[in-house]
Design a protein around this motif. Structure first.
Motif, PDB file in Angstrom:
ATOM      1  N   ARG A  74       0.830  -1.214   0.000  1.00  0.00           N
ATOM      2  CA  ARG A  74       0.000   0.000   0.000  1.00  0.00           C
ATOM      3  C   ARG A  74       0.861   1.260   0.000  1.00  0.00           C
ATOM      4  O   ARG A  74       0.721   2.144   0.847  1.00  0.00           O
ATOM      5  N   ASN A  93      -3.704   1.653  -6.542  1.00  0.00           N
ATOM      6  CA  ASN A  93      -2.811   2.647  -5.929  1.00  0.00           C
ATOM      7  C   ASN A  93      -1.812   3.236  -6.917  1.00  0.00           C
ATOM      8  O   ASN A  93      -0.955   4.028  -6.533  1.00  0.00           O
ATOM      9  N   GLU A 287      -0.177   2.990   4.421  1.00  0.00           N
ATOM     10  CA  GLU A 287      -1.524   2.598   4.015  1.00  0.00           C
ATOM     11  C   GLU A 287      -2.504   3.755   4.159  1.00  0.00           C
ATOM     12  O   GLU A 287      -3.340   3.991   3.276  1.00  0.00           O
ATOM     13  N   ASP A 291      -4.453   5.456   0.991  1.00  0.00           N
ATOM     14  CA  ASP A 291      -5.914   5.550   0.923  1.00  0.00           C
ATOM     15  C   ASP A 291      -6.359   6.998   0.733  1.00  0.00           C
ATOM     16  O   ASP A 291      -7.275   7.284  -0.056  1.00  0.00           O
TER      17      ASP A 291
END
Length: 337
Positions: A74, A93, A287, A291
């Motif tokens: 991530r 991503n 992460e 996000d």
């Protein structure tokens, strides 16, 4: 390529940090030598140094080796110039600043169709390179849809990129007056040299991989006069942002004119805008940062040096939407036709 990306990105990082705002950036780098295994090692080294966002890779094949790791771990990834469609496929991503290969192929066919009446077209492409093959495939499909006259296709691979006399003879015999080259500048320089030696002088039309031909080792740059490139950046554009960047780049790098890897300059500013829009902070986990940036990219629009005056936006797959630009080489530099 990597050096040009680093140079352009460094200017943007220093400009942003000089603003003195809450977003401050540190650029750390590794050379992947355009090799998949080296690229993975470089990625791991960057992670050991605390990398939170990946501005990379520069080209497609290393990207295909690295993006599975950035996906699993991530790490938000924005490649300035890794153009393969499969770089972003299935990787929520990963985003691109450059056109995808498919976009380059179809847009090149569109440009040729609109600007070269009744052209008889030959294509020479590298059949063991996903970049070259991908652009060729979508160019050929778009050319067929538009009823364009493709009279010859020739291929080569890594073992045969020093002698193009067979392909050039085939194109010349077929009456091709425009030669489309979806390849990198090293084999393109050989093609231009050998075409000149045999007295064959079609219009040469390349894509962003040919950017760099003017400084190719051992190549007579005068042979590139009149070559067209579909590229997202033109150093002779007269807008203030482009001229400021070009002047700064030349001052830092012994008068060298920046090329299409101004994509990297735009990439840093895209990240800057996405960071501001998402509100992510450096104390967050990778992460959480990833996000936040993914969410911000869905609504982001950024006008950059490589978008021909349009605003760049991104679809859900991470592909960029922006206007293409074509340049022609005149007097040893890129100019807008």
């Amino acid at each position: 390529y990597g050096t040009a990306v680093l140079n352009a990105a460094q200017i943007a990082v220093e400009e942003i940090n000089a603003l003195g705002g809450p977003v401050q950036l540190e650029l750390i780098t590794q050379d992947d030598t355009n090799d998949a295994e080296t690229a993975v090692n470089a990625y791991n080294n960057l992670m050991d140094q605390g990398m939170q966002i990946l501005l990379g890779t520069v080209t497609t094949q290393p990207a295909l080796a690295v993006v599975p790791y950035t996906y699993d771990e991530r790490v938000f990834t924005l490649t300035p110039s890794g153009s393969g469609d499969d770089v972003i496929e299935g990787n929520d991503n990963t985003y691109q600043v450059c056109f995808t290969d498919s976009n380059q192929g179809s847009r090149s066919a569109q440009y040729i169709n609109e600007h070269f009446d009744d052209a008889k077209i030959a294509i020479i492409y590298k059949n063991d390179d996903p970049y070259s093959q991908g652009i060729r495939d979508t160019f050929a499909a778009e050319a067929k849809t538009r009823g364009m006259d493709v009279v010859y296709e020739g291929t080569f691979d890594s073992s045969s990129q020093t002698d193009f006399n067979v392909q050039l003879t085939g194109a010349q015999s077929a009456g091709a007056d425009l030669l489309f080259l979806p390849i990198y500048y090293t084999p393109a320089s050989v093609i231009l040299t050998q075409a000149n030696a045999m007295g064959y002088a079609p219009t040469f039309f390349g894509v962003d991989g040919m950017d760099g031909i003017l400084t190719a080792d051992g190549f007579d740059a005068s042979l590139a006069e009149g070559v067209y490139l579909l590229t997202p950046f033109s150093a002779d554009a007269q807008d203030e942002a482009t001229q400021n960047f070009v002047n700064e780049y030349k001052e830092r790098h012994n008068g060298e004119t920046p090329n299409q890897f101004a994509d990297a300059y735009d990439a840093v500013y895209i990240l800057y805008e996405a960071i501001k829009a998402s509100g992510v902070t450096p104390d967050m986990s990778n992460e959480e940062i990833c996000d936040g940036l993914i969410q911000a990219m869905g609504d982001l629009s950024v006008a950059g040096l490589t978008s021909a005056g349009s605003e760049m936006t991104w679809d859900d797959n991470g592909a960029v939407s922006k206007d293409p630009a074509a340049v022609i080489i005149k007097d040893g530099t890129y100019v807008t036709p």
